[in-house]
Design a protein around this motif. Structure first.
Motif, PDB file in Angstrom:
ATOM      1  N   ALA A 175       1.357  -1.140   0.546  1.00 35.30           N
ATOM      2  CA  ALA A 175      -0.017   0.007  -0.060  1.00 35.30           C
ATOM      3  C   ALA A 175       0.750   1.094   0.023  1.00 35.30           C
ATOM      4  N   GLU A 176       1.603   1.134   0.572  1.00 34.81           N
ATOM      5  CA  GLU A 176       2.307   2.437   0.922  1.00 34.81           C
ATOM      6  C   GLU A 176       3.244   2.467  -0.251  1.00 34.81           C
ATOM      7  N   LEU A 177       3.969   1.859  -1.009  1.00 38.64           N
ATOM      8  CA  LEU A 177       4.247   1.904  -2.528  1.00 38.64           C
ATOM      9  C   LEU A 177       3.543   2.017  -3.665  1.00 38.64           C
ATOM     10  N   VAL A 178       2.743   1.803  -3.350  1.00 37.19           N
ATOM     11  CA  VAL A 178       1.587   2.099  -4.335  1.00 37.19           C
ATOM     12  C   VAL A 178       1.385   4.015  -4.025  1.00 37.19           C
ATOM     13  N   ASN A 179       0.829   4.296  -2.995  1.00 33.93           N
ATOM     14  CA  ASN A 179       1.084   5.706  -2.739  1.00 33.93           C
ATOM     15  C   ASN A 179       2.621   6.569  -3.251  1.00 33.93           C
ATOM     16  N   ALA A 180       3.713   5.876  -2.622  1.00 34.18           N
ATOM     17  CA  ALA A 180       4.206   6.640  -2.568  1.00 34.18           C
ATOM     18  C   ALA A 180       5.286   6.690  -4.294  1.00 34.18           C
ATOM     19  N   PHE A 181       4.783   5.871  -5.763  1.00 33.24           N
ATOM     20  CA  PHE A 181       5.128   5.869  -6.500  1.00 33.24           C
ATOM     21  C   PHE A 181       4.207   6.294  -7.289  1.00 33.24           C
TER      22      PHE A 181
END
Length: 364
Positions: A175-181
């Motif tokens: 989830a955090e990678l989907v948001n960060a990228f």
């Protein structure tokens, strides 16, 4: 030697799985790592080490890797540390020096004060990099990134995914990678109701993992179509079937990344005496299902791609665009407790702080 947070703070040591079983099979032993350093290896003092689900599976004898196939090994999949000695024959292109900070996805061995690894298994990082945040990346965040970008799926903006065990370390990382990228994906995540608020805080729509109508709920959240990809780490027949039925008809994919359901509820062992993960998954195979592993499918087969991706994710951390969620920090002496927490199910990522001074800074 700097003080560490182990049961022997002035000595080097490591946790050892003395036999397969409950957390209590872990025993602490001191050792002299410098005596075991070989020509093409480096000795690293561990600063932080990750704690994750594979440690649990390794401890009960269910992890499919020769390094953990028999008792006597030290668990621990990844770490950040400081190089303290180099073997006598480093490769000509070796960029490492004593004092450098490094990260590694070592698979076993990091729940210790020191580790010896080949030069090629160490990734140099900046000394200013946060060893806790970067220490969370090699297993959990690289697994999550590999699932999103390197597992054979094509997730274009607007795609939808079902994240199994969404409140765990890999689910949180995804989830955090989907948001960060800024990948622009609709994220639905299965978890227990007690973790709904946490999962919502990650930008994920939670669904009760035990709900009899889980499939219907996922379809209702996707205009009756189902998701483009479902990620399943549980690996039970029921879980894989529900993952498959939650995907789009004819095109949806299931990526199986684990078989955690085979650990007994009390964490004392495996549910099946003769445990063969390949045979179990084959018997539970669903249409349009693929098996994927961060180590075999990503790190070993496409090493340079893994490294490039790792550096890109580290750069996001440096810029403050990715802030890995660490829900619990522990001293290395708390290994048995850490494994008990893995059994009970925790939110996000747990980490050992092994360096004594760093632990003091964080109130440990």
């Amino acid at each position: 030697m700097p003080k560490n947070t182990s049961p022997t703070p002035d000595q080097a040591g490591r946790w050892v799985v003395t036999k397969f079983g409950a957390p209590e099979v872990l025993k602490w032993e001191t050792w002299d790592p410098s005596a075991e350093l070989t020509a093409d290896h480096a000795l690293v003092r561990i600063i932080t080490a990750g704690i994750a689900g594979p440690d649990n599976l390794q401890r009960v004898g269910g992890y499919p890797d020769p390094r953990s196939s028999k008792p006597g090994f030290t668990p621990g999949y990844d770490f950040v540390g400081e190089v303290v000695a180099l073997g006598s024959s480093p490769p000509e292109d070796n960029p490492l020096a004593v004092g450098d900070h490094v990260a590694s996805m070592c698979v076993t061995g990091s729940h210790a004060t020191h580790i010896i690894l080949p030069f090629t298994e160490l990734i140099r990082i900046d000394k200013n990099d946060d060893p806790i945040k970067v220490g969370a990346l090699p297993l959990n965040y690289m697994t999550a990134w590999g699932l999103l970008k390197r597992s054979g799926v094509k997730l274009v903006p607007g795609s939808s995914i079902l994240i199994g065990s969404a409140s765990g370390g890999v689910g949180t990382a995804m989830a955090e990678l989907v948001n960060a990228f800024k990948l622009d994906l609709k994220m639905i995540g299965s978890c227990s109701p007690s973790k709904f608020d946490y999962v919502k805080s990650l930008g994920v729509i939670p669904v009760d993992r035990t709900a009899p109508d889980l499939v219907e709920q996922v379809h209702a959240l996707t205009n009756g179509e189902g998701v483009d990809v479902a990620y399943d780490a549980v690996g039970s027949e029921d879980s894989l079937r529900k993952s498959y039925l939650s995907t789009k008809k004819d095109t949806g994919l299931v990526i199986a990344i684990g078989i955690m359901a085979e650990i007994s509820p009390d964490g004392s062992g495996l549910l099946q005496e003769k445990f063969d993960p390949n045979a179990l998954l084959a018997a539970r195979w669903q249409p349009r299902m693929e098996r994927w592993s961060v180590d075999r499918s990503y790190y070993r087969q496409t090493r340079q791609v893994w490294l490039d991706d790792f550096h890109a994710i580290v750069e996001k951390v440096r810029k403050g665009e990715l802030n890995p969620t660490i829900t619990k920090l522990l001293r290395l002496s708390d290994a048995v407790e850490a494994h008990r927490l893995l059994i009970s199910g925790v939110k996000g990522k747990m980490m050992f702080i092994v360096d004594g001074d760093l632990a003091a800074q964080h109130g440990l």
